[in-house]
Design a protein around this motif. Sequence first.
Motif, PDB file in Angstrom:
ATOM      1  N   THR A 137       0.850  -1.200   0.000  1.00 13.60           N
ATOM      2  CA  THR A 137       0.000   0.000   0.000  1.00 13.60           C
ATOM      3  C   THR A 137       0.879   1.240   0.000  1.00 13.60           C
ATOM      4  O   THR A 137       0.713   2.146  -0.826  1.00 13.60           O
ATOM      5  N   SER A 141       1.895   4.068  -3.029  1.00 16.06           N
ATOM      6  CA  SER A 141       1.789   5.499  -2.749  1.00 16.06           C
ATOM      7  C   SER A 141       3.096   6.208  -3.109  1.00 16.06           C
ATOM      8  O   SER A 141       3.094   7.286  -3.727  1.00 16.06           O
ATOM      9  N   PRO A 170      -7.864  11.565  -5.490  1.00 17.30           N
ATOM     10  CA  PRO A 170      -7.810  12.957  -5.006  1.00 17.30           C
ATOM     11  C   PRO A 170      -6.766  13.827  -5.712  1.00 17.30           C
ATOM     12  O   PRO A 170      -6.842  15.044  -5.652  1.00 17.30           O
ATOM     13  N   PRO A 302       0.413 -10.278   7.136  1.00 13.68           N
ATOM     14  CA  PRO A 302       0.245  -8.862   6.765  1.00 13.68           C
ATOM     15  C   PRO A 302       0.690  -7.884   7.841  1.00 13.68           C
ATOM     16  O   PRO A 302       1.171  -6.785   7.521  1.00 13.68           O
ATOM     17  N   TYR A 466     -17.018  -2.216  -7.160  1.00 18.12           N
ATOM     18  CA  TYR A 466     -15.930  -1.651  -6.365  1.00 18.12           C
ATOM     19  C   TYR A 466     -14.624  -1.596  -7.169  1.00 18.12           C
ATOM     20  O   TYR A 466     -13.713  -0.854  -6.807  1.00 18.12           O
TER      21      TYR A 466
ATOM     22  N   ALA B  26     -11.131  15.414  -1.110  1.00 18.30           N
ATOM     23  CA  ALA B  26     -11.548  14.541  -2.214  1.00 18.30           C
ATOM     24  C   ALA B  26     -11.376  13.058  -1.886  1.00 18.30           C
ATOM     25  O   ALA B  26     -11.665  12.201  -2.701  1.00 18.30           O
ATOM     26  N   ARG B  27     -10.889  12.750  -0.693  1.00 20.67           N
ATOM     27  CA  ARG B  27     -10.737  11.333  -0.327  1.00 20.67           C
ATOM     28  C   ARG B  27     -12.086  10.741   0.067  1.00 20.67           C
ATOM     29  O   ARG B  27     -12.832  11.344   0.821  1.00 20.67           O
ATOM     30  N   HIS B  28     -12.321   9.525  -0.382  1.00 23.32           N
ATOM     31  CA  HIS B  28     -13.536   8.814  -0.004  1.00 23.32           C
ATOM     32  C   HIS B  28     -13.159   7.526   0.710  1.00 23.32           C
ATOM     33  O   HIS B  28     -12.126   6.938   0.422  1.00 23.32           O
ATOM     34  N   SER B  30     -12.898   3.688   1.414  1.00 27.17           N
ATOM     35  CA  SER B  30     -12.891   2.557   0.505  1.00 27.17           C
ATOM     36  C   SER B  30     -14.264   1.903   0.524  1.00 27.17           C
ATOM     37  O   SER B  30     -14.860   1.707   1.576  1.00 27.17           O
ATOM     38  N   PRO B  31     -14.796   1.542  -0.652  1.00 26.60           N
ATOM     39  CA  PRO B  31     -16.106   0.872  -0.652  1.00 26.60           C
ATOM     40  C   PRO B  31     -16.053  -0.454   0.107  1.00 26.60           C
ATOM     41  O   PRO B  31     -17.055  -0.904   0.649  1.00 26.60           O
ATOM     42  N   LEU B  32     -14.870  -1.054   0.166  1.00 31.33           N
ATOM     43  CA  LEU B  32     -14.736  -2.329   0.874  1.00 31.33           C
ATOM     44  C   LEU B  32     -15.108  -2.194   2.356  1.00 31.33           C
ATOM     45  O   LEU B  32     -15.560  -3.140   2.980  1.00 31.33           O
ATOM     46  N   TYR B 101      -4.286  -8.112   8.625  1.00 29.94           N
ATOM     47  CA  TYR B 101      -4.547  -6.721   8.251  1.00 29.94           C
ATOM     48  C   TYR B 101      -5.411  -6.065   9.315  1.00 29.94           C
ATOM     49  O   TYR B 101      -6.296  -6.697   9.883  1.00 29.94           O
ATOM     50  N   GLU B 324      -5.610   4.720   5.258  1.00 27.50           N
ATOM     51  CA  GLU B 324      -6.096   3.528   4.554  1.00 27.50           C
ATOM     52  C   GLU B 324      -5.391   3.303   3.221  1.00 27.50           C
ATOM     53  O   GLU B 324      -5.152   2.170   2.832  1.00 27.50           O
ATOM     54  N   VAL B 325      -5.080   4.380   2.524  1.00 23.59           N
ATOM     55  CA  VAL B 325      -4.483   4.213   1.194  1.00 23.59           C
ATOM     56  C   VAL B 325      -2.980   4.496   1.159  1.00 23.59           C
ATOM     57  O   VAL B 325      -2.315   4.173   0.170  1.00 23.59           O
ATOM     58  N   GLU B 326      -2.435   5.082   2.227  1.00 22.66           N
ATOM     59  CA  GLU B 326      -1.005   5.419   2.210  1.00 22.66           C
ATOM     60  C   GLU B 326      -0.135   4.486   3.045  1.00 22.66           C
ATOM     61  O   GLU B 326       1.014   4.261   2.698  1.00 22.66           O
ATOM     62  N   THR B 327      -0.649   4.005   4.175  1.00 18.56           N
ATOM     63  CA  THR B 327       0.215   3.168   5.032  1.00 18.56           C
ATOM     64  C   THR B 327      -0.476   1.939   5.597  1.00 18.56           C
ATOM     65  O   THR B 327       0.172   0.951   5.876  1.00 18.56           O
ATOM     66  N   GLN B 328      -1.782   1.977   5.818  1.00 17.64           N
ATOM     67  CA  GLN B 328      -2.494   1.022   6.670  1.00 17.64           C
ATOM     68  C   GLN B 328      -1.976   1.135   8.109  1.00 17.64           C
ATOM     69  O   GLN B 328      -1.235   2.048   8.445  1.00 17.64           O
ATOM     70  N   PRO B 330       0.001   0.704  11.679  1.00 22.80           N
ATOM     71  CA  PRO B 330       1.406   0.453  12.034  1.00 22.80           C
ATOM     72  C   PRO B 330       1.647  -1.050  12.196  1.00 22.80           C
ATOM     73  O   PRO B 330       0.700  -1.828  12.346  1.00 22.80           O
TER      74      PRO B 330
END
Lengths: 521, 521
Positions: A137, A141, A170, A302, A466, B26-28, B30-32, B101, B324-328, B330
């Motif tokens: 992830t 990025s 974004p 993970p 999705y 503008a971030r949404h 995740s649909p998941l 995860y 959520e989209v850059e690191t998840q 720690p």
Amino acid sequence: MFKMGSIAYTSGQPDLSHHINSKSRARHPSPLKEIIKFMGQDGMISLAGGLPHPSMFPLLNAKFDCLPPLSDPSIESNTVSLDISRNSTSGKLDLNEFLQYGSGAGNKKLLSLTRDLTERMHAPPCEYECLLHPGNTNAWSKVVGLLCEDDDYVIVDEFTYPSAQALWIPLGIKATPVSADEEGLSAKGLQKLLESWDEAKQGRKRPSVLYLVPVGSNPTGVTISLQRRREIYAICVEFDVIIVEDDPYYCLQYPQNTPSQHQPTQLLPPNEFLNTLIPSFLSMDIEGRVIRLESFSKTLFPGLRLGYFVANPLFTERLLRATEVETQDPAGLSQAFVLALFENWGVDGYLSWLQGLQLQYKTRKDWLISAFHENFVVLPAAKSPLPHAKGYVCCIQESVGGKLLPVFSFEDPEAGMFVWSKFYFHGVPRFTKLQGQSLEDPEQAFAQELWEAMAAELVLLTPGSYYHAWQGADKVSTVSRGAEPQSAHFRFSFATPSKEQIQEGVKRVRKVVGQLWGNAV
Amino acid sequence: MFKMGSIAYTSGQPDLSHHINSKSRARHPSPLKEIIKFMGQDGMISLAGGLPHPSMFPLLNAKFDCLPPLSDPSIESNTVSLDISRNSTSGKLDLNEFLQYGSGAGNKKLLSLTRDLTERMHAPPCEYECLLHPGNTNAWSKVVGLLCEDDDYVIVDEFTYPSAQALWIPLGIKATPVSADEEGLSAKGLQKLLESWDEAKQGRKRPSVLYLVPVGSNPTGVTISLQRRREIYAICVEFDVIIVEDDPYYCLQYPQNTPSQHQPTQLLPPNEFLNTLIPSFLSMDIEGRVIRLESFSKTLFPGLRLGYFVANPLFTERLLRATEVETQDPAGLSQAFVLALFENWGVDGYLSWLQGLQLQYKTRKDWLISAFHENFVVLPAAKSPLPHAKGYVCCIQESVGGKLLPVFSFEDPEAGMFVWSKFYFHGVPRFTKLQGQSLEDPEQAFAQELWEAMAAELVLLTPGSYYHAWQGADKVSTVSRGAEPQSAHFRFSFATPSKEQIQEGVKRVRKVVGQLWGNAV
């Protein structure tokens, strides 16, 4: 003029530095790094560092009990123990190395291991470097931060992992999707996209980044064939495209049951095993235009948040600059665990472990396919009522007359965790009714109702919507995306549920289909 | 119009959503994530998740041997053992929770702990949330991604941690520095900057982000006084500025030796100890305009790559979207370690540990100050040849006549790892010569020669130039920055070297000074 560090191209690799975006070009090494060179000098006293003193770290020793590479997880006694102590001697790992701040690149021994793994598994024909990262992830990025300008287009499969897109939506970046068949992304589609790109019409330069999950793709489960890989690579050379090979499922390719090997539980010798794996894009990368994202998330676990880039040194140098200011090293305990595990298992042990994993994922996949057979009439597409569908078609039989009604098609994957299905809505009474209501997207409306009916019956699939490539807010509906009408996709995952849950889950799907598909049994 | 999730302001806190930049808006989600809500339902079978099966994770058990909170590190037998097993029962930590995860926000128990710590240490008067992050480097990167538009200005101390700036320099962001005195950032300077900001002249809107390291600042060692904090906070309310409180040294405030407590080794009861710590900006944040970056790097160890945000829920919600989209999450082993340690130590035990740390850092700081006294004539500035300098002045004596020559001034810090020094070059022969050469920046030229002379003598300080606020390529030299002529800064760190190294290091500095400062002894 922009000069990129000390990278010299003596090997005939092309200079790809024009792919580095303006923000990444503007990164400079921290001035503090200059001092580090001096710190190693004999007798030097540094009053310059900002590192806390290790005597003030409360952790003294870490011990991890693990499975051996060839294990039966039901036998608990069969474990190996990894002991990592502070100030250990006799060549063992020293925990101190993993508690302090790192250099950004990662522990040197671990970096060396990732290089060994890369040589064994991919033997890249170009100059390359490895660089640790805290999971794919974050790696993706950083790659977007390296290659993409705001408002660029990125080439993706028409069905793409949503978090990969959520990162760049974004930024104003959009997807320009290419369709795929059972061999993966269409080379013809890619060629056509690139050669017909009209900068004036699109308002942006021709895309120069191709993002792929080339093995057991999420969501489609497809593995790109060797022939297709060669075609795609050649096109990327022709049109100067960088390939981002996000490959977490590479090691989850299922064992092949050829006639001479009908005992899948028998492990192959390591090098023979490696020969069964499909060659990666990296392995054919004579120009240094593949950035490979490797992860231990699917092969170990993970929570490690640990993986590594393999890429052209031109790119890893810039990625390291971003790492220094955006994340620093991956977590020390994760690095220590992986290194200690490999010191115990050996690379060959790891390759045996992967064979065990492959078998387990294949077994799970087979549970799902068997459940399809138990609940539906499964026919090869060519012999089904939908001869132009891909793979297999799951049908139900009309209660009166016994006519076969197609419900969904699927392809039997060769790797990964997912089976991708396409549901056909033609003739389904409720869908026909929705079509009559002049909705903007009756397919999506019915797919949503179908999903809700399944959830009410206590079974969850992932809606295909999705995974639609994000082409902008005006290209979301089935029609505007140019997708096949009267159909929608769902993803089945077999990674987590038990055999019994998979069987019962598909039974519930069948029940809902029976209710919605009209007078079928 | 932009609406931010479900945050309702019932408490009278102002709506600060206009501070969120366009990309973060503008971030949404995740649909998941939508599906996750359904997964918890009784009897639900999920074929939707993409998580690998835990039976395929090779780690079975983690055991960490640690120091107790009140320990003598030289006694190895005095350890506590943290055992974290898979599927453990009886309320103990379950390792499974840390291998899979996560949600992005971090483990719930650990989040709850961070909230407990926040209440005990800061009791924020506003609505707030905690959110885990992988270290303050990444946290600051996410805050810039939340608040700053490209080409914005950020308000910083005139001497600022270079990696914080290196992150945003490529974005076109510039620093607008405010000078500081011994009580920290100048409130008058901040007020003047904000009220006199001329949008037309500057070409950018008035800055709305103030970045501070308010305790034991890197590099200056200064801790902002309580009165100054109140003034700064009030100005930020008046001019609608968000305060980013990057506070890794908060717990490294040195114990106060008041007359009634001349036994610094005697620990205070936890709440009494907490009362000795200076109130944070967060603790006075009635409006929710402080984003606090907390880190375990300095209190436990940096390799954890673990810390947490404390901020307005409006901000943490957006930071979670980025996470959520850059690191998840720690790393899991880091989360498990910290949680197990706190379960063993208790929060009160941790507060005792911090008192031990404080004492150790104070002892180290005293070693450095003593070494100054051993090698220089140290005078309070008012009684020195430089009565307008800050703090103390280190002088040397002329060999002929015995006149005192000032070399550098320093302030005795109240927290952290650093002593910041200002060297005075007036009358130094080599500097006078450089001044005659019509160089653009003779101060920087001589500071570089001085640094090199010290490195040749095998002692390293950190050049102050590394910490200059970045105001653009045209404002780098001493004159263009408006800095005091005939001077330059160096940072002394006492965190890592031993007592002997500190003594010997300062001796070497003295030797170089003796050589360069002319006819002094």
